[in-house]
Scaffold this active site. Structure first.
Site, PDB file in Angstrom:
ATOM      1  N   HIS A 150      36.889   2.225  40.624  1.00  0.00           N
ATOM      2  CA  HIS A 150      36.063   1.565  39.607  1.00  0.00           C
ATOM      3  C   HIS A 150      35.034   0.658  40.292  1.00  0.00           C
ATOM      4  O   HIS A 150      33.843   0.691  39.957  1.00  0.00           O
ATOM      5  CB  HIS A 150      36.968   0.760  38.665  1.00  0.00           C
ATOM      6  CG  HIS A 150      36.244  -0.152  37.726  1.00  0.00           C
ATOM      7  ND1 HIS A 150      36.027   0.188  36.413  1.00  0.00           N
ATOM      8  CD2 HIS A 150      35.693  -1.372  37.900  1.00  0.00           C
ATOM      9  CE1 HIS A 150      35.357  -0.800  35.822  1.00  0.00           C
ATOM     10  NE2 HIS A 150      35.154  -1.757  36.701  1.00  0.00           N
ATOM     11  N   GLU A 151      35.480  -0.108  41.268  1.00  0.00           N
ATOM     12  CA  GLU A 151      34.565  -1.013  41.972  1.00  0.00           C
ATOM     13  C   GLU A 151      33.516  -0.229  42.758  1.00  0.00           C
ATOM     14  O   GLU A 151      32.349  -0.608  42.806  1.00  0.00           O
ATOM     15  CB  GLU A 151      35.337  -1.951  42.903  1.00  0.00           C
ATOM     16  CG  GLU A 151      36.282  -2.915  42.194  1.00  0.00           C
ATOM     17  CD  GLU A 151      35.625  -3.683  41.059  1.00  0.00           C
ATOM     18  OE1 GLU A 151      34.413  -3.961  41.149  1.00  0.00           O
ATOM     19  OE2 GLU A 151      36.312  -3.988  40.063  1.00  0.00           O
ATOM     20  N   HIS A 154      30.684   0.867  40.669  1.00  0.00           N
ATOM     21  CA  HIS A 154      29.678  -0.191  40.508  1.00  0.00           C
ATOM     22  C   HIS A 154      28.724  -0.174  41.695  1.00  0.00           C
ATOM     23  O   HIS A 154      27.527  -0.404  41.538  1.00  0.00           O
ATOM     24  CB  HIS A 154      30.349  -1.566  40.432  1.00  0.00           C
ATOM     25  CG  HIS A 154      30.903  -1.913  39.079  1.00  0.00           C
ATOM     26  ND1 HIS A 154      30.210  -1.690  37.915  1.00  0.00           N
ATOM     27  CD2 HIS A 154      32.074  -2.477  38.702  1.00  0.00           C
ATOM     28  CE1 HIS A 154      30.938  -2.101  36.887  1.00  0.00           C
ATOM     29  NE2 HIS A 154      32.082  -2.574  37.337  1.00  0.00           N
TER      30      HIS A 154
END
Lengths: 306, 187
Positions: A150-151, A154
């Site tokens: 998820h990071e 980003h």
């Protein structure tokens, strides 16, 4: 909402960065103008102050752009993770970099038992991924993998640049308005012959400060739309091909009631879930929440089909 | 004169488009090659870890001989494998052998508590993952390449440059073939 397009997200982010910079320069320019007026008045002295402030602010902005990752990690109390001690964490980051074709980011750890994580930096080549020690001890390997992915999404979508610049710029604006407040009180204490003009300026300052707070809040909200979190969740699923692991991580995070001590209002929107645990007040929560409700994110993840 | 100018203009535009397409074809081709090389890197890493594992486990004398031999044999099969198909077979064999080794290790509490063994287990399972993700990324890149050379106007130039050959997916399983779909229509 139509189907997501990662390339559109990247170009939206680059445009948003320019908009943020423009809004920032106008805001900061007004603030610097007020300080110059307070210090020197409407004459050559005031203009000199304004020029000096302008140069300092531009310098500061350039420095923050190139060192935003260090600033954010410093403010959050994060330390670069030791390769030996956090071997599994490094392994997971490497796995996700292979899956996404991203360069390896620097890995940081916050010593806090709350479960949370964030990413920062100006582009994928200068990225930082940071997790709490609570993340490492309370999530299993697959859940941690989902969070890291998820990071990294980003990072891949350039969310980190937009979000980090928003953080730094809002920080500068808050700092300057704080400075004005201090000057205003100080000048009031020593009021002399300039009294009349100073009074008018103080009223202007008060009005602008009042107008400033919602503007800053809106700036953050603009930069951190809910879509960004949904996109990163979907990006995580694309990397791991295991959306259920992230869903179960989010479930654990939502049950975790412990706030992250090192987080504050300026950095809250960087994290995977709201670190301040703002759960009070129904309409207030909707207006000021930096994150979409976790239950909505979980049900979307569970709906991802291969 | 005007006609000549129009012709020159047309040629220049086509030339620019051809250069742009050629460059994007080359960079994608390099990405595919790089993704393929990454698989090899991870496979080699795993093969290098295995002798260490065997050494560590051997110390526990009662440990099943057959399991260790299976791992060693699968490793040498992998080292001598020729071509992607052969390598894929040997790789599956090794994955299976390792899985049974770790399953058997469950019955040996002292082995399981061994720091060295635990570290090796993490390294191996991570490398397993890296191999799988490297293949996934390779297939993603192959898909990108195949789509690229088949879509208009790239397909016109790809043939001209001799770069119109579709790449083969690495051991395509049903699961890997499909991409992630997210439906946000309900929001």
């Amino acid at each position: 909402m139509p189907a997501m397009d990662f390339y559109k997200q990247i170009s939206d982010n680059k445009r948003m960065t320019i908009l943020l910079f423009l809004a920032f320069f106008i805001l900061i320019g007004v603030l610097a103008g007020i300080i110059s007026l307070l210090l020197g008045g409407l004459n050559i002295y005031g203009f000199t102050y304004f020029t000096v402030f302008g140069i300092l602010i531009i310098l500061f902005a350039i420095i923050s752009y190139y060192s935003c990752d260090s600033i954010v990690t410093f403010v959050s109390g994060a330390k670069e993770a030791d390769r030996q001690k956090f071997n599994q964490l490094y392994n997971i980051v490497e796995e996700m970099c292979i899956a996404s074709g991203l360069p390896k980011p620097r890995v940081f750890v916050i010593g806090d038992s709350a479960i949370n994580a964030f990413a920062t930096g100006r582009d994928p080549q200068h990225a930082v991924v940071c997790v709490t020690t609570g993340c490492l001890s309370r999530l299993n390997r697959e859940e941690l993998q989902g969070v890291i992915a998820h990071e990294l999404s980003h990072v891949k979508n350039y969310d980190i640049r937009t979000m980090t610049i928003a953080t730094v710029l809002v920080g500068i604006a808050v700092l300057l308005s704080d400075l004005i407040l201090r000057f205003a009180f100080y000048s009031k204490g020593n009021s002399d012959s300039k009294d009349g003009r100073l009074f008018i300026v103080l009223i202007i300052v008060a009005v602008i400060l009042a107008a400033l707070t919602p503007l800053i809040a809106n700036l953050i909200k603009l930069a951190v739309s809910r879509k960004r979190e949904f996109m990163a969740d979907a990006g995580s699923a694309e990397m791991t091909r295991n959306p259920l692991a992230l869903a179960s991580a989010l479930e654990k995070i939502s049950k975790d009631t412990e706030p992250l001590e090192a987080a504050n209002k300026a950095t809250a929107h960087l994290y995977i879930s709201d670190p301040l645990k703002n759960n009070k007040g129904l309409w207030l929560k909707g207006m000021f929440s930096t994150h979409p409700p976790v239950s909505e994110r979980i049900s979307l993840l569970k709906g991802i089909k291969y | 004169m005007l006609v000549l100018l129009a012709i020159v203009g047309f040629v220049v535009i086509v030339g620019i488009v051809a250069i742009a397409i050629y460059n994007s074809l080359i960079s994608t081709l390099k990405q595919v090659e790089n993704a393929w090389a990454q698989i090899d890197v991870q496979l080699k890493r795993r093969a290098d870890l295995i002798p260490n594992l065997v050494e560590t486990v051997k110390g526990y004398a009662k440990f099943e001989k057959g399991v260790l031999e299976g791992v060693t044999k699968a490793r040498s099969a992998l080292m001598s494998a020729k071509g992607p198909k052969d390598a894929a077979n040997a790789e599956n064999m090794l994955s299976g052998a390792l899985k049974s080794l770790f399953a058997v290790a469950e019955a040996y509490p002292t082995l399981k508590a061994n720091e060295n063994f635990k570290a090796l287990q993490e390294e191996l399972s991570s490398t397993e993952n890296k191999v799988a993700f490297a293949r996934q990324f390779y297939n993603d890149m192959v898909m990108k390449w195949n789509t690229m050379i088949l879509t208009f106007p790239n397909n016109l130039f790809a043939g001209l440059f001799g770069m119109n050959k579709e790449k083969e997916f690495f051991q395509v399983t049903e699961e890997e073939k499909k991409t992630v779909k997210v439906d946000f229509s309900g929001m």
